[in-house]
Design an enzyme around this catalytic site. Structure first.
Site, PDB file in Angstrom:
ATOM      1  N   GLY A 144      -7.257 -64.314  17.360  1.00 41.71           N
ATOM      2  CA  GLY A 144      -7.709 -62.933  17.145  1.00 41.71           C
ATOM      3  C   GLY A 144      -7.517 -62.072  18.385  1.00 41.71           C
ATOM      4  O   GLY A 144      -8.369 -61.259  18.726  1.00 41.71           O
TER       5      GLY A 144
ATOM      6  N   ALA B 288      -2.092 -60.076  18.929  1.00 34.87           N
ATOM      7  CA  ALA B 288      -1.127 -60.608  17.959  1.00 34.87           C
ATOM      8  C   ALA B 288      -1.811 -60.908  16.627  1.00 34.87           C
ATOM      9  O   ALA B 288      -1.313 -60.536  15.557  1.00 34.87           O
ATOM     10  CB  ALA B 288      -0.470 -61.870  18.513  1.00 34.87           C
TER      11      ALA B 288
ATOM     12  N   SER C 130     -11.752 -67.650  18.251  1.00 36.89           N
ATOM     13  CA  SER C 130     -12.843 -68.287  18.976  1.00 36.89           C
ATOM     14  C   SER C 130     -13.275 -67.411  20.138  1.00 36.89           C
ATOM     15  O   SER C 130     -12.495 -67.167  21.060  1.00 36.89           O
ATOM     16  CB  SER C 130     -12.371 -69.655  19.488  1.00 36.89           C
ATOM     17  OG  SER C 130     -13.177 -70.051  20.566  1.00 36.89           O
TER      18      SER C 130
ATOM     19  N   VAL D 265      -5.127 -58.830  28.731  1.00 40.05           N
ATOM     20  CA  VAL D 265      -4.215 -57.840  29.316  1.00 40.05           C
ATOM     21  C   VAL D 265      -3.313 -57.339  28.185  1.00 40.05           C
ATOM     22  O   VAL D 265      -3.515 -57.685  27.027  1.00 40.05           O
ATOM     23  CB  VAL D 265      -3.371 -58.445  30.469  1.00 40.05           C
ATOM     24  CG1 VAL D 265      -4.162 -58.544  31.745  1.00 40.05           C
ATOM     25  CG2 VAL D 265      -2.794 -59.792  30.072  1.00 40.05           C
TER      26      VAL D 265
ATOM     27  N   LYS E 233       1.691 -42.320  27.200  1.00 35.69           N
ATOM     28  CA  LYS E 233       2.714 -42.871  28.096  1.00 35.69           C
ATOM     29  C   LYS E 233       4.066 -42.254  27.736  1.00 35.69           C
ATOM     30  O   LYS E 233       4.529 -42.375  26.595  1.00 35.69           O
ATOM     31  CB  LYS E 233       2.755 -44.396  27.921  1.00 35.69           C
ATOM     32  CG  LYS E 233       3.862 -45.049  28.726  1.00 35.69           C
ATOM     33  CD  LYS E 233       3.841 -46.557  28.594  1.00 35.69           C
ATOM     34  CE  LYS E 233       5.074 -47.163  29.224  1.00 35.69           C
ATOM     35  NZ  LYS E 233       5.207 -48.594  28.949  1.00 35.69           N
TER      36      LYS E 233
ATOM     37  N   LEU F 250       2.006 -64.300  22.159  1.00 36.80           N
ATOM     38  CA  LEU F 250       2.242 -65.207  23.281  1.00 36.80           C
ATOM     39  C   LEU F 250       2.575 -66.614  22.800  1.00 36.80           C
ATOM     40  O   LEU F 250       3.235 -67.369  23.512  1.00 36.80           O
ATOM     41  CB  LEU F 250       1.019 -65.228  24.206  1.00 36.80           C
ATOM     42  CG  LEU F 250       0.654 -63.864  24.826  1.00 36.80           C
ATOM     43  CD1 LEU F 250      -0.640 -63.957  25.621  1.00 36.80           C
ATOM     44  CD2 LEU F 250       1.784 -63.349  25.714  1.00 36.80           C
TER      45      LEU F 250
ATOM     46  N   THR G 280       7.071 -54.882  26.653  1.00 35.16           N
ATOM     47  CA  THR G 280       7.729 -55.217  25.385  1.00 35.16           C
ATOM     48  C   THR G 280       6.975 -56.228  24.511  1.00 35.16           C
ATOM     49  O   THR G 280       7.349 -56.426  23.359  1.00 35.16           O
ATOM     50  CB  THR G 280       9.141 -55.769  25.659  1.00 35.16           C
ATOM     51  OG1 THR G 280       9.102 -56.635  26.792  1.00 35.16           O
ATOM     52  CG2 THR G 280      10.112 -54.651  25.927  1.00 35.16           C
TER      53      THR G 280
ATOM     54  N   ILE H 227       3.909 -56.383  23.083  1.00 36.01           N
ATOM     55  CA  ILE H 227       3.235 -55.919  21.861  1.00 36.01           C
ATOM     56  C   ILE H 227       4.297 -55.463  20.859  1.00 36.01           C
ATOM     57  O   ILE H 227       4.175 -55.673  19.655  1.00 36.01           O
ATOM     58  CB  ILE H 227       2.200 -54.821  22.173  1.00 36.01           C
ATOM     59  CG1 ILE H 227       1.091 -55.432  23.043  1.00 36.01           C
ATOM     60  CG2 ILE H 227       1.622 -54.223  20.895  1.00 36.01           C
ATOM     61  CD1 ILE H 227       0.083 -54.443  23.598  1.00 36.01           C
TER      62      ILE H 227
HETATM   63  C1  LIG Z   1      -0.020 -60.495  32.877  1.00 35.27           C
HETATM   64  C2  LIG Z   1       0.308 -59.954  31.531  1.00 35.27           C
HETATM   65  C3  LIG Z   1       0.453 -58.591  31.363  1.00 35.27           C
HETATM   66  C4  LIG Z   1       0.814 -58.076  30.114  1.00 35.27           C
HETATM   67  N1  LIG Z   1       1.017 -56.739  29.959  1.00 35.27           N
HETATM   68  C5  LIG Z   1       1.503 -56.271  28.784  1.00 35.27           C
HETATM   69  C6  LIG Z   1       1.792 -54.899  28.588  1.00 35.27           C
HETATM   70  O1  LIG Z   1       1.555 -54.062  29.447  1.00 35.27           O
HETATM   71  N2  LIG Z   1       2.305 -54.514  27.399  1.00 35.27           N
HETATM   72  C7  LIG Z   1       2.541 -55.391  26.390  1.00 35.27           C
HETATM   73  O2  LIG Z   1       3.063 -55.012  25.349  1.00 35.27           O
HETATM   74  N3  LIG Z   1       2.206 -56.687  26.519  1.00 35.27           N
HETATM   75  C8  LIG Z   1       1.704 -57.139  27.683  1.00 35.27           C
HETATM   76  N4  LIG Z   1       1.378 -58.462  27.806  1.00 35.27           N
HETATM   77  C9  LIG Z   1       1.421 -59.311  26.639  1.00 35.27           C
HETATM   78  C10 LIG Z   1       0.172 -59.087  25.783  1.00 35.27           C
HETATM   79  O3  LIG Z   1      -0.968 -59.276  26.568  1.00 35.27           O
HETATM   80  C11 LIG Z   1       0.170 -60.038  24.611  1.00 35.27           C
HETATM   81  O4  LIG Z   1       1.391 -59.956  23.930  1.00 35.27           O
HETATM   82  C12 LIG Z   1      -0.922 -59.670  23.645  1.00 35.27           C
HETATM   83  O5  LIG Z   1      -2.152 -59.538  24.286  1.00 35.27           O
HETATM   84  C13 LIG Z   1      -1.023 -60.688  22.553  1.00 35.27           C
HETATM   85  O6  LIG Z   1      -1.652 -61.861  22.977  1.00 35.27           O
HETATM   86  P1  LIG Z   1      -1.961 -62.935  21.866  1.00 35.27           P
HETATM   87  O7  LIG Z   1      -2.790 -62.310  20.815  1.00 35.27           O
HETATM   88  O8  LIG Z   1      -0.687 -63.565  21.483  1.00 35.27           O
HETATM   89  O9  LIG Z   1      -2.787 -64.047  22.659  1.00 35.27           O
HETATM   90  P2  LIG Z   1      -4.308 -64.054  23.154  1.00 35.27           P
HETATM   91  O10 LIG Z   1      -4.803 -62.720  23.541  1.00 35.27           O
HETATM   92  O11 LIG Z   1      -4.374 -65.141  24.180  1.00 35.27           O
HETATM   93  O12 LIG Z   1      -5.145 -64.506  21.880  1.00 35.27           O
HETATM   94  C14 LIG Z   1      -5.175 -65.830  21.454  1.00 35.27           C
HETATM   95  C15 LIG Z   1      -6.218 -65.971  20.363  1.00 35.27           C
HETATM   96  O13 LIG Z   1      -6.176 -67.293  19.865  1.00 35.27           O
HETATM   97  C16 LIG Z   1      -7.490 -67.789  19.783  1.00 35.27           C
HETATM   98  N5  LIG Z   1      -7.462 -69.237  19.883  1.00 35.27           N
HETATM   99  C17 LIG Z   1      -6.733 -70.014  20.710  1.00 35.27           C
HETATM  100  N6  LIG Z   1      -7.013 -71.305  20.507  1.00 35.27           N
HETATM  101  C18 LIG Z   1      -7.911 -71.357  19.517  1.00 35.27           C
HETATM  102  C19 LIG Z   1      -8.619 -72.408  18.876  1.00 35.27           C
HETATM  103  N7  LIG Z   1      -8.448 -73.691  19.222  1.00 35.27           N
HETATM  104  N8  LIG Z   1      -9.491 -72.097  17.902  1.00 35.27           N
HETATM  105  C20 LIG Z   1      -9.688 -70.791  17.549  1.00 35.27           C
HETATM  106  N9  LIG Z   1      -9.076 -69.776  18.123  1.00 35.27           N
HETATM  107  C21 LIG Z   1      -8.204 -70.048  19.103  1.00 35.27           C
HETATM  108  C22 LIG Z   1      -8.198 -67.122  20.958  1.00 35.27           C
HETATM  109  O14 LIG Z   1      -9.589 -67.132  20.800  1.00 35.27           O
HETATM  110  C23 LIG Z   1      -7.636 -65.709  20.860  1.00 35.27           C
HETATM  111  O15 LIG Z   1      -8.348 -64.981  19.882  1.00 35.27           O
HETATM  112  C24 LIG Z   1       0.972 -58.966  29.023  1.00 35.27           C
HETATM  113  C25 LIG Z   1       0.756 -60.325  29.193  1.00 35.27           C
HETATM  114  C26 LIG Z   1       0.440 -60.830  30.435  1.00 35.27           C
HETATM  115  C27 LIG Z   1       0.220 -62.307  30.598  1.00 35.27           C
END
Ligand SMILES: Cc1cc2nc3c(=O)[nH]c(=O)nc-3n(C[C@H](O)[C@H](O)[C@H](O)COP(=O)(O)OP(=O)(O)OC[C@H]3O[C@@H](n4cnc5c(N)ncnc54)[C@H](O)[C@@H]3O)c2cc1C
Length: 496
Positions: free
Chosen positions: A13, A16, A39, A47, A78, A330, A341, A343
């Site tokens: 959550g 993504a 979770s 971030v 932006k 991610l 890029t 998001i």
């Molecule tokens: C340093 C940095 C800077 C960034 N800056 C930018 C930016 O400026 N612009 C941009 O477009 N993107 C940026 N990004 C990328 C952006 O942060 C991600 O693409 C975006 O936040 C999506 O993350 P996510 O949802 O894939 O993962 P996460 O935010 O890590 O979410 C993972 C989810 O999975 C859940 N989860 C994991 N394991 C379990 C489990 N066992 N049981 C239940 N739930 C679980 C977690 O609770 C969480 O809800 C950046 C990334 C980094 C690392």
């Protein structure tokens, strides 16, 4: 697998997970049930606050009111990214979302600028770019122009956690089921397909299609299915970031800052209530302590919390759709945030999935198509990021010397050669970055074309200067009546 897809389970959550849930529910929600598991104990990466213009399409599809969105996510506008110290220390340039002048069918505008320069006139592509002019003067408003020459493409900076909460509220209203809990085990069919995930409290969630949005860990795509990872660290050497929010400045600029340091670069993202900051660095050239110190020393306002170090490996999952799992966010791979890029990659993954949605069952042709398209998209963005590093003239650290001398992909070298010869630019199939993006970064990083397109010779010197002056005044004309970015925000955010 030819089971009709009825139950879709989204694991995660963060941005993504919730963006996937929102778009799927809105577009194909009538024929599927969507459950999202997240979770709070694990949390999100926290971030990801700068975006690019296609994000506005998401809001349009979702029917989101822009004023409410800006208000609730504490967003700012932006228009560009300012790259500071990339070519050389104390030099900067902008990569804007706009484009200089107006291109003709067979000849981009910059050829006319280059011809003017060739006969000794002073001209710069940015002087004809409304995004640049508004960004540097701190101005913004929605421009309702008849002529596309006055387009002002924009995106947002927003608070990542407020954005996830905003989307979560949106999704739960629309009927997405949210389950809070930590997934402890994953159950598979004999085919290897995922059958269910089971939480710590024993609750089992069955599904036909699973979207892995679990972040870097890739709970399903990697930890369960082991698809493997293409590591691109040899091209993009940075592998860590340290992030910290800081107090807002009195004035918010409508652009992201990307400030190069000795072994990486620092982002500064202005929000309504604070700044987002981080330093992306290469751990072989900078320790975590040094990175944290560098970041804190370059904040310009008080930090609002403890710096958080994030480890990453640049690259992508070898397959982003495998069996009945599609990895998004991610979990699918990571390219550093130099051009904001990630998001967007989430957005385009979901759009691709919707186009190829396996209503009647998963079909290998659709899976192959999905994987090919996503690989190409990653490769194109990767090359564009490499360009920024490779074209540096900095030799003040081993990190930058390595960048200058590294081997780069042949496709990128080809693009640079064409541009150097006479300013030729071609947009490859579906490349996210238009010609104007390549133009701005190659120019900003110091490539001066040796020649220009001969079409630019069809005007006499005087006609050319008149044309440039006319374009300059067309682009400058709206500036006087535009409000400041802050005035725009405070007025617009009150709108219903
Ligand atoms: C340093 C940095 C800077 C960034 N800056 C930018 C930016 O400026 N612009 C941009 O477009 N993107 C940026 N990004 C990328 C952006 O942060 C991600 O693409 C975006 O936040 C999506 O993350 P996510 O949802 O894939 O993962 P996460 O935010 O890590 O979410 C993972 C989810 O999975 C859940 N989860 C994991 N394991 C379990 C489990 N066992 N049981 C239940 N739930 C679980 C977690 O609770 C969480 O809800 C950046 C990334 C980094 C690392």
């Amino acid at each position: 697998m030819n089971t009709a897809i009825k139950n879709v389970v989204i694991v995660g959550g963060g941005t993504a997970g919730w963006l996937t849930a929102a778009l799927l529910q809105k577009v194909v929600g009538a024929s599927i049930n969507i459950t999202l598991v997240e979770s709070e104990a694990i949390g999100t990466v926290g971030v990801g606050e700068a975006t690019i213009p296609p994000i506005r399409l998401v809001n349009q599809v979702l029917g989101i009111n822009e004023a409410e969105f800006l208000r609730e996510t504490k967003a700012t506008i932006k228009l560009a990214i300012k790259f500071e110290n990339w070519r050389r220390p104390n030099e900067s340039y902008f990569h804007t979302f706009g484009s200089p002048g107006k291109s003709m069918a067979f000849c981009h505008f910059h050829h006319f600028v280059n011809r003017a320069k060739a006969f000794g006139a002073k001209a710069s592509i940015w002087d004809y770019d409304l995004n640049y002019l508004c960004a540097t003067q701190g101005k913004f408003a929605h421009i309702k122009a008849q002529d596309t020459v006055l387009d002002l493409p924009y995106a947002y900076h927003f608070d990542a956690s407020l954005y996830a909460q905003f989307l979560r509220r949106y999704c739960t209203k629309l009927g997405v089921t949210r389950i809070e809990g930590m997934i402890e085990s994953v159950q598979q069919h004999s085919s290897g397909n995922i059958a269910a995930v089971t939480l710590q409290d024993g609750q089992r969630i069955d599904g036909d299609l699973f979207i892995d949005c679990s972040g870097f860990r890739g709970l399903l795509i990697q930890q369960t299915l082991g698809v493997g990872y293409d590591d691109w660290t040899h091209l993009l050497h940075c592998n860590r970031a340290v992030a910290v929010p800081s107090k807002r400045f009195e004035t918010t600029v409508p652009y992201t800052r990307a400030i190069a340091h000795t072994a990486g670069w620092q982002w500064r993202i202005p929000l309504q209530h604070r700044n987002g900051n981080g330093l992306v660095y290469c751990s072989s050239h900078m320790s975590d302590d040094e990175a944290t110190h560098t970041l804190l020393n370059n904040l310009d306002s008080a930090p609002l919390g403890d710096p958080k170090v994030i480890h990453f490996t640049t690259g992508r999952r070898r397959k982003q759709w495998y069996k009945n799992v599609v990895a998004v966010g991610l979990a699918s791979g990571f390219l550093e945030p130099l051009e904001s890029t990630s998001i967007h990659l989430i957005q385009s993954a979901i759009v691709r999935l919707i186009h190829l949605f396996p209503h009647a069952g998963i079909d290998s042709a659709a899976v192959d198509e999905y994987n090919q398209q996503s690989e190409l998209e990653y490769l194109q963005i990767r090359d564009f990021l490499v360009l920024h590093y490779h074209l540096t003239e900095r030799d003040d650290s081993q990190f930058w010397r390595n960048m200058q001398h590294m081997d780069i992909p042949a496709s990128l070298r080809h693009k640079m050669t064409l541009f150097k010869q006479n300013g030729k630019l071609f947009r490859e199939q579906n490349d996210l970055f238009l010609e104007s993006s390549w133009l701005q970064v190659m120019t900003g990083q110091g490539i001066e074309p040796d020649d220009y397109h001969p079409i630019a010779n069809t005007l006499s010197e005087q006609q050319l200067m008149n044309m440039l002056e006319q374009m300059r005044s067309v682009k400058h004309e709206p500036l006087a009546s535009l409000p400041s970015h802050d005035a725009f925000l405070s007025h617009y955010c009150q709108a219903k």
